[in-house]
Design a protein around this motif. Structure first.
Motif, PDB file in Angstrom:
ATOM      1  N   ASP A 103     -33.725 -19.161  15.119  1.00  0.00           N
ATOM      2  CA  ASP A 103     -32.623 -19.143  14.711  1.00  0.00           C
ATOM      3  C   ASP A 103     -31.483 -19.771  15.631  1.00  0.00           C
ATOM      4  O   ASP A 103     -31.843 -20.323  16.561  1.00  0.00           O
ATOM      5  CB  ASP A 103     -32.145 -17.647  14.378  1.00  0.00           C
ATOM      6  CG  ASP A 103     -32.246 -16.706  15.507  1.00  0.00           C
ATOM      7  OD1 ASP A 103     -32.262 -17.289  16.699  1.00  0.00           O
ATOM      8  OD2 ASP A 103     -32.469 -15.577  15.405  1.00  0.00           O
ATOM      9  N   GLY A 104     -30.226 -19.456  15.261  1.00  0.00           N
ATOM     10  CA  GLY A 104     -29.187 -20.134  16.270  1.00  0.00           C
ATOM     11  C   GLY A 104     -29.262 -19.482  17.745  1.00  0.00           C
ATOM     12  O   GLY A 104     -28.523 -20.160  18.397  1.00  0.00           O
ATOM     13  N   HIS A 105     -29.896 -18.407  17.970  1.00  0.00           N
ATOM     14  CA  HIS A 105     -29.948 -18.063  19.111  1.00  0.00           C
ATOM     15  C   HIS A 105     -31.144 -18.288  19.837  1.00  0.00           C
ATOM     16  O   HIS A 105     -31.438 -17.967  20.983  1.00  0.00           O
ATOM     17  CB  HIS A 105     -29.819 -16.276  19.258  1.00  0.00           C
ATOM     18  CG  HIS A 105     -28.683 -15.745  18.642  1.00  0.00           C
ATOM     19  ND1 HIS A 105     -27.369 -16.014  19.129  1.00  0.00           N
ATOM     20  CD2 HIS A 105     -28.454 -15.242  17.331  1.00  0.00           C
ATOM     21  CE1 HIS A 105     -26.369 -15.307  18.351  1.00  0.00           C
ATOM     22  NE2 HIS A 105     -26.965 -14.989  17.227  1.00  0.00           N
ATOM     23  N   GLY A 106     -31.891 -19.265  19.213  1.00  0.00           N
ATOM     24  CA  GLY A 106     -33.295 -19.456  19.984  1.00  0.00           C
ATOM     25  C   GLY A 106     -34.590 -18.679  19.829  1.00  0.00           C
ATOM     26  O   GLY A 106     -35.628 -18.918  20.200  1.00  0.00           O
ATOM     27  N   ASP A 107     -34.297 -17.381  18.999  1.00  0.00           N
ATOM     28  CA  ASP A 107     -35.201 -16.296  18.652  1.00  0.00           C
ATOM     29  C   ASP A 107     -36.113 -16.889  17.455  1.00  0.00           C
ATOM     30  O   ASP A 107     -35.364 -17.643  16.800  1.00  0.00           O
ATOM     31  CB  ASP A 107     -34.839 -15.124  18.656  1.00  0.00           C
ATOM     32  CG  ASP A 107     -33.767 -14.494  19.854  1.00  0.00           C
ATOM     33  OD1 ASP A 107     -34.483 -14.922  20.816  1.00  0.00           O
ATOM     34  OD2 ASP A 107     -32.935 -14.010  19.629  1.00  0.00           O
ATOM     35  N   PRO A 139     -32.572 -24.308  13.441  1.00  0.00           N
ATOM     36  CA  PRO A 139     -32.140 -23.975  12.245  1.00  0.00           C
ATOM     37  C   PRO A 139     -31.495 -25.304  11.433  1.00  0.00           C
ATOM     38  O   PRO A 139     -31.444 -25.612  10.347  1.00  0.00           O
ATOM     39  CB  PRO A 139     -30.644 -23.092  12.422  1.00  0.00           C
ATOM     40  CG  PRO A 139     -30.813 -23.160  13.784  1.00  0.00           C
ATOM     41  CD  PRO A 139     -31.816 -23.396  14.349  1.00  0.00           C
ATOM     42  N   GLU A 140     -31.278 -26.350  12.455  1.00  0.00           N
ATOM     43  CA  GLU A 140     -30.917 -27.703  11.874  1.00  0.00           C
ATOM     44  C   GLU A 140     -32.165 -28.699  11.901  1.00  0.00           C
ATOM     45  O   GLU A 140     -31.706 -29.702  11.467  1.00  0.00           O
ATOM     46  CB  GLU A 140     -29.455 -28.102  12.890  1.00  0.00           C
ATOM     47  CG  GLU A 140     -28.740 -27.348  13.170  1.00  0.00           C
ATOM     48  CD  GLU A 140     -27.958 -27.070  11.885  1.00  0.00           C
ATOM     49  OE1 GLU A 140     -27.881 -27.856  10.892  1.00  0.00           O
ATOM     50  OE2 GLU A 140     -27.421 -25.982  11.481  1.00  0.00           O
ATOM     51  N   GLY A 141     -33.183 -28.190  12.031  1.00  0.00           N
ATOM     52  CA  GLY A 141     -34.380 -29.113  12.100  1.00  0.00           C
ATOM     53  C   GLY A 141     -34.850 -29.726  13.112  1.00  0.00           C
ATOM     54  O   GLY A 141     -35.814 -30.466  13.472  1.00  0.00           O
TER      55      GLY A 141
END
Length: 394
Positions: A103-107, A139-141
């Protein structure tokens, strides 16, 4: 049987070892098993790539560069499998079947990863996917990484989400050993070890299985560690038993705190052994131990505090470096057991700060790789338990 086989860098460290790995996978496929492979970078490729980044690289560029170790490894192993007549396909970030998403947090995005893994698993009866460990898609690939030990995490996570029967970790030791075989003469294999035991060893430097990987193990998933020379993916090595669950627990009976004071106690070799041995020889169980520069504290059941005090007093009288022993009764302990405390910044504050806000005095805090024990006055035990449950589980 459905198996996720993870080959570490050492087990893929040369062409000969890649061939050995391919032989073991081909044999398992020939026996009718469904196999998915997770591959680490060959040898020390990742470290070597990192050493060459001598400039201020952006995180996305750094991830792309270090990913080349795993990308090379899966191509080598896929080719070796194809040479043995195995229908294999390498799978890396950007591939239509790529499973691991962050996800956006790297998790890890658990739901997206589970869904993609389930889709990948539907093809295991026809194809052996050779998957890059350590890597993920953001999340952006773009390429992201799972951190140190990320290939272990990839393997156990995929094992859980693919409903595998077993995850086999192929490494450079014959399972978990009684000591480092490169250092300790006569080190031998341990047939079974619990998740709790292995997590504590891993957090303290044992390079067997990454602690982050064990958080994905459940009771339905078998995990085993074998040596790369073993040759058989389906037997031998060390079985990792059980699962680890977060838990908050309060001891039912009160403790007593016995503190032995002495000059620079921490710098004296054998003091802890002497005191602990004296208590053990008197059949006194120690619930916890805490040490400072000039003191050492033992927590024992309050019902045997007087006997424990007499035992420790004899040791104090017989050692010129020790000065006294004191006892405090009516102490409660609340323990928080969690999976990755060393990797969670601020975890102690989440436990202790709310207690301070409630004007509860914390007598002591004793922490390990997988637990935190908070000692408070017996009269504060119920409120402490309630506060910790509300704040730590939130």
């Amino acid at each position: 049987m459905r198996v996720i086989a993870k080959f570490g860098g050492t087990s893929l460290g040369s062409g000969e070892r890649v061939e050995r790995a391919a032989d073991s996978v081909a044999d398992a496929v020939a026996a009718g098993h469904e196999i998915a492979v997770v591959a680490s970078a060959m040898g020390d490729a990742t470290d070597e790539l990192l050493e060459e980044i001598t400039f201020d690289a952006e995180e996305a560029d750094r991830a792309e560069i270090v990913s080349m170790g795993e990308r090379t490894a899966v191509r080598m192993l896929k080719a070796a499998l194809a040479a043995r007549g195995v229908n294999a396909e390498y799978v890396e970030p950007g591939h239509p079947d790529w499973p691991v998403v962050t996800d956006g947090h790297g998790d890890v995005d658990a739901e997206a990863t589970r869904r993609r893994t389930e889709e990948l698993a539907e093809e295991l009866d026809a194809t052996v996917p050779v998957i890059t460990g350590f890597l993920a898609e953001g999340p952006e690939g773009g390429v992201t990484t799972l951190g140190r030990g990320g290939s272990d995490t990839t393997a156990v996570m995929l094992g859980r989400y693919a409903d595998a029967d077993e995850v086999v970790i192929v490494t450079d030791v014959e399972g978990v050993m009684t000591g480092d075989p490169h250092v300790v003469e006569g080190a031998r294999n341990v047939g079974e070890i619990t998740v709790d035991e292995l997590r504590n060893l891993s957090f303290r430097g044992a390079e067997v299985l990454a602690p982050s990987a064990l958080s994905f193990k459940d009771d339905d998933l078998a995990v085993r560690v074998i040596h790369y020379q073993h040759g058989d993916l389906l037997s031998g090595g060390t079985h990792v038993e059980g699962t680890f669950e977060n838990m908050i627990d309060m001891r039912e009976d009160p403790l007593a705190c016995l503190t032995v004071a002495g000059r620079a106690i921490r710098n004296q070799s054998g003091i802890m052994s002497t005191l602990s041995t004296a208590l053990a020889e008197s059949d006194i169980n120690v619930d916890a131990v805490a040490s400072g520069m000039d003191s050492m504290t033992f927590y024992v059941d309050e019902s045997i505090a007087e006997r424990a005090e007499n035992v420790l007093h004899r040791e104090v009288v017989g050692d010129d470096e020790l000065s006294s022993v004191t006892v405090t009764d009516n102490i409660a302990v609340v323990r928080v057991l969690g999976g990755e405390f060393p990797n969670r910044p601020g975890v102690l504050r989440r436990i202790v700060d709310p207690l301070a806000d409630a004007a509860i005095n914390v007598i002591d805090v004793v922490s390990s790789a997988t637990s935190v024990a908070v000692f408070v006055d017996w009269a504060d035990r119920e409120e402490t338990l309630d506060i910790v449950q509300r704040h730590f589980d939130s």
